[in-house]
Design a protein around this motif. Structure first.
Motif, mmCIF file in Angstrom:
data_model
loop_
_atom_site.group_PDB
_atom_site.id
_atom_site.type_symbol
_atom_site.label_atom_id
_atom_site.label_comp_id
_atom_site.label_asym_id
_atom_site.label_seq_id
_atom_site.Cartn_x
_atom_site.Cartn_y
_atom_site.Cartn_z
ATOM 1 N N GLN A 144 -64.579 -82.981 -18.334
ATOM 2 C CA GLN A 144 -65.760 -82.221 -18.617
ATOM 3 C C GLN A 144 -66.661 -83.211 -19.216
ATOM 4 O O GLN A 144 -66.596 -84.329 -19.769
ATOM 5 N N LYS A 148 -71.252 -81.108 -23.133
ATOM 6 C CA LYS A 148 -70.869 -80.004 -22.955
ATOM 7 C C LYS A 148 -69.755 -79.637 -24.098
ATOM 8 O O LYS A 148 -69.717 -78.521 -24.498
ATOM 9 N N ILE A 149 -68.690 -80.413 -24.121
ATOM 10 C CA ILE A 149 -67.591 -80.200 -24.705
ATOM 11 C C ILE A 149 -67.914 -80.193 -26.219
ATOM 12 O O ILE A 149 -67.760 -79.205 -26.913
ATOM 13 N N THR A 151 -71.042 -79.090 -27.384
ATOM 14 C CA THR A 151 -71.496 -77.973 -27.575
ATOM 15 C C THR A 151 -70.489 -77.002 -27.943
ATOM 16 O O THR A 151 -70.830 -76.263 -28.771
ATOM 17 N N LYS A 152 -69.566 -76.935 -26.962
ATOM 18 C CA LYS A 152 -68.416 -75.756 -27.002
ATOM 19 C C LYS A 152 -67.778 -75.996 -28.504
ATOM 20 O O LYS A 152 -67.477 -75.093 -29.445
ATOM 21 N N GLN A 155 -69.804 -74.666 -31.343
ATOM 22 C CA GLN A 155 -69.823 -73.139 -31.466
ATOM 23 C C GLN A 155 -68.613 -72.776 -31.872
ATOM 24 O O GLN A 155 -68.575 -71.781 -32.819
ATOM 25 N N ALA A 156 -67.600 -73.519 -31.716
ATOM 26 C CA ALA A 156 -66.203 -73.131 -32.105
ATOM 27 C C ALA A 156 -65.939 -73.354 -33.597
ATOM 28 O O ALA A 156 -65.438 -72.471 -34.381
ATOM 29 N N GLU A 204 -57.872 -74.162 -30.682
ATOM 30 C CA GLU A 204 -58.937 -74.295 -29.813
ATOM 31 C C GLU A 204 -59.952 -75.722 -30.132
ATOM 32 O O GLU A 204 -59.942 -76.525 -29.312
ATOM 33 N N TYR A 208 -60.740 -79.586 -28.426
ATOM 34 C CA TYR A 208 -61.933 -80.272 -27.781
ATOM 35 C C TYR A 208 -61.943 -81.691 -28.873
ATOM 36 O O TYR A 208 -62.670 -82.453 -28.014
#
Length: 358
Positions: A144, A148-149, A151-152, A155-156, A204, A208
């Protein structure tokens, strides 16, 4: 379960291989930007070599520029297992058509079959869909965009902060109840449940971080700061309250780690693993800690001394009520250390009561 974890670990290693900041990722990005397709096998095992047909052997040091230029040809490229050498270019990979593949494109179908047949890392770049797909064994991963990664991942991290805050409150509550000798199985299993939830989120975030490569250093620093001592404290809680002594401690940890998200929500599942049974009333059972977790928080108190304390007194409450002279009698504890233990426990109790009311 064990096999799936091995496959997952192998996929993580493959993801790290193509993470931002690596030469291989730079080469892949160049191919992607040029809107050129590619099929790249990373590994020169006997299985791979037996599939190679045609093309030419070059055996040169890897460089992103070489990869980009060689991908202008239609054939596959074979790299060494460490991706430091380009071994073959413009070759055909002859795969077994009986190996099932759900892919529709020729490159992706070939890549999936090679990965399944050899267990090697195979990379397919779609000229039409403009994506990089990674295969290893029976695992598949779509590379990806870094933003984008990131951002994820951020958030995590925010989710981790919330879960860690809830865990901290549960741990403070457990400490206060331990000093008051009012702990129940419910309080213990709640702490273990929330510890496991934090660990699952960490797992998780680690994915990332693998994907981000050099870009993931800040995320990694934030994560490590948030979860400092979480795993260690969780192990000490289990050591304090585990009744299932015929099962090795490491296996108790594995059983708890192996609980699904749904099972983890049921505190009686954790109580059963710890040896308290699975009936409804198990969570109301009054319990007392052995004292590993609290004693480990006293500065400069060696593990051997903690073990001697617990052999002598058997429970945290007895240690808490012991006089300085009684502590002094324990092997490895002199008068100075006995006073330090009494003072350390007093300070911890005051801090816990203060934290509980903040």
């Amino acid at each position: 379960m064990k096999e799936s974890r091995i496959e997952e670990a192998q996929l993580f290693e493959a993801i790290k291989m193509v993470a931002p900041g690596t030469h291989l990722r730079e080469g892949l990005e160049n191919v992607l930007k040029a809107k050129t397709g590619a099929l790249i096998v990373v590994g020169d095992s006997e299985d791979v070599r037996s599939m190679i047909d045609g093309g030419f052997a070059i055996n040169v040091d890897f460089s992103p520029a070489y990869l980009y230029e060689l991908c202008k040809m239609d054939g596959a490229i074979v790299l060494s297992s460490d991706s430091k050498k380009i071994l073959y270019a413009n070759t055909q990979i002859m795969t077994d058509p009986s190996i099932f593949s759900a892919e529709t494109g020729t490159r992706h179908r070939t890549a999936e079959r090679v990965a399944k047949a050899t267990g090697q890392v195979v990379i397919s770049i779609s000229q039409r869909r403009h994506i990089i797909t990674l295969y290893r064994g029976y695992s598949k991963y779509i590379v990806q965009d870094t933003n984008k990664i990131l951002t994820k991942a951020n958030q995590a991290i925010q989710t981790l902060e919330k879960y860690k805050s809830v865990l901290d409150q549960a741990m403070i509550n457990l400490s206060a109840l331990e000093f008051e000798d009012l702990v129940t199985v419910y309080d213990v299993t709640t702490v273990i449940q929330r510890t496991e939830m934090v660990i699952k989120i960490v797992h998780e975030i680690e994915k990332y971080i693998y994907e981000l490569g050099n870009e993931g250093r800040l995320v990694n620093m934030q994560m490590e700061e948030l979860v400092a001592n979480v795993v260690e404290d969780g192990k000490h809680v289990i050591k304090d309250y585990n009744l299932n002594l015929e099962v090795e401690e490491s296996n108790i940890h594995k059983m708890i780690h192996g609980l699904s998200s749904e099972e983890l929500l049921d505190l009686s599942s954790i109580a059963k693993i710890l040896g308290y049974g699975s009936n409804v009333n198990a969570l109301d059972i009054a319990v007392s800690p052995r004292g590993y977790r609290i004693l480990n928080k006293i500065p400069r108190l060696p593990l051997a001394v903690i073990d001697n304390l617990l052999k002598q007194f058997a429970s945290f409450q007895k240690i808490l009520k012991a006089s300085t002279d009684q502590l002094d009698d324990v092997e490895g504890i002199g008068e100075v250390r006995a006073r330090a233990i009494k003072e350390g426990l007093r300070r911890l109790q005051e801090q816990v009561l203060l934290d509980r009311h903040i």
